[in-house]
Design an enzyme around this catalytic site. Structure first.
Site, PDB file in Angstrom:
ATOM      1  N   ARG A  40       0.865  -1.177   0.000  1.00  0.00           N
ATOM      2  CA  ARG A  40       0.000   0.000   0.000  1.00  0.00           C
ATOM      3  C   ARG A  40       0.896   1.220   0.000  1.00  0.00           C
ATOM      4  O   ARG A  40       1.622   1.445   0.971  1.00  0.00           O
ATOM      5  CB  ARG A  40      -0.844  -0.050   1.283  1.00  0.00           C
ATOM      6  CG  ARG A  40      -1.702   1.156   1.577  1.00  0.00           C
ATOM      7  CD  ARG A  40      -2.388   0.950   2.924  1.00  0.00           C
ATOM      8  NE  ARG A  40      -3.473   1.874   3.143  1.00  0.00           N
ATOM      9  CZ  ARG A  40      -3.321   3.035   3.762  1.00  0.00           C
ATOM     10  NH1 ARG A  40      -2.146   3.419   4.210  1.00  0.00           N
ATOM     11  NH2 ARG A  40      -4.380   3.825   3.938  1.00  0.00           N
ATOM     12  N   SER A 109     -12.743  -2.803   1.327  1.00  0.00           N
ATOM     13  CA  SER A 109     -12.785  -2.203   2.662  1.00  0.00           C
ATOM     14  C   SER A 109     -14.191  -1.745   2.992  1.00  0.00           C
ATOM     15  O   SER A 109     -14.832  -1.088   2.164  1.00  0.00           O
ATOM     16  CB  SER A 109     -11.892  -0.954   2.712  1.00  0.00           C
ATOM     17  OG  SER A 109     -10.558  -1.299   2.775  1.00  0.00           O
ATOM     18  N   LYS A 138      -3.837   5.585   8.999  1.00  0.00           N
ATOM     19  CA  LYS A 138      -4.682   5.986   7.876  1.00  0.00           C
ATOM     20  C   LYS A 138      -5.047   7.452   8.035  1.00  0.00           C
ATOM     21  O   LYS A 138      -5.406   7.867   9.140  1.00  0.00           O
ATOM     22  CB  LYS A 138      -5.945   5.123   7.890  1.00  0.00           C
ATOM     23  CG  LYS A 138      -6.707   5.148   6.606  1.00  0.00           C
ATOM     24  CD  LYS A 138      -7.931   4.261   6.644  1.00  0.00           C
ATOM     25  CE  LYS A 138      -8.644   4.331   5.306  1.00  0.00           C
ATOM     26  NZ  LYS A 138      -9.951   3.701   5.347  1.00  0.00           N
TER      27      LYS A 138
END
Ligand code: 3NM
Length: 207
Positions: A40, A109, A138
């Site tokens: 990611r 998600s 995040k």
């Protein structure tokens, strides 16, 4: 998706790997026995992303693990990764299916029950739900769903359910007991003084 989801889902985010390269972290995780890895990188250009992803795909393939690319079905296809993980603002699952060949994993998600119910109706291979605990990994995280929320999500889907957000080796068992099939982890693995040891500890706890 042809095999059951591994209980530990390691996410490598270069924003959290400090001085170690993503490839070095991948090697450490694979050596520790981790078999499900996502890359990611929210900051990389497409060119940079392709380079790191290509390398990691090769490493994970040699270890017979599963490698998932965050967000980018095109990059996943280009490097022949095992799948893609999609957020709520990314390509919808059925559109990503048009990019990836049959058998590739598509994860999605979700952050509220309605999204879980929607994802259950889709062809997603697994559903991530969170943040189960507070997270600093995040930007703009959704509200914490907690173990109670995770239990509700479990009731809403038969698909493999991945708990994400603030999962540590200390609370991972509780997430599994609440119905998760797997836990996705960034910081508790990557910020550990010894990533390999932490990964082995996770695998033991999740046995
Ligand atoms: N997604 P950590 S929480 C990437 O709620 C991500 O969907 C989340 O990192 C979600 O293990 C999160 O360091 C960050 O908390 C997970």
């Amino acid at each position: 998706m042809h095999s059951p989801i591994p209980r530990l889902y390691a996410i490598i985010d270069p924003a959290q790997t400090g001085h170690l390269s993503p490839a070095a972290v991948t090697e450490i995780l694979l050596a520790a026995g981790v078999r499900l890895i996502q890359f990611r990188d929210k900051r990389a250009s497409s060119g940079e992303l392709l380079q790191s992803t290509r390398q990691i795909a090769g490493q994970v393939r040699r270890a017979k693990g599963v490698f998932i690319v965050n967000d980018r079905a095109d990059v996943s296809l280009a490097v022949d990764a095992d799948g893609v993980h999609l957020g709520q603002d990314d390509l919808p699952v059925e559109w990503a299916r048009r990019v990836l060949s049959a058998g590739k994993w598509i994860g999605t998600s979700t952050h509220v029950l309605a999204q879980v119910i929607e994802a259950e109706k889709s062809s997603a291979d697994y559903i991530a739900f969170g943040p189960v605990f507070p997270t600093e990994s995040k930007d703009n995280p959704d509200p914490v769903v907690g173990l109670h929320g995770l239990r509700e999500a479990r009731q809403a889907t038969r698909k493999p359910l991945v708990a994400i957000g603030g999962v540590t080796a200390e609370n991972a068992r509780a997430a599994m007991d609440a119905g998760a099939d797997s836990v996705a982890v960034i910081s508790d693995l990557l910020k550990a003084p010894d990533i390999g040891q932490r990964a082995r500890h996770f695998l033991e706890v999740l046995q």
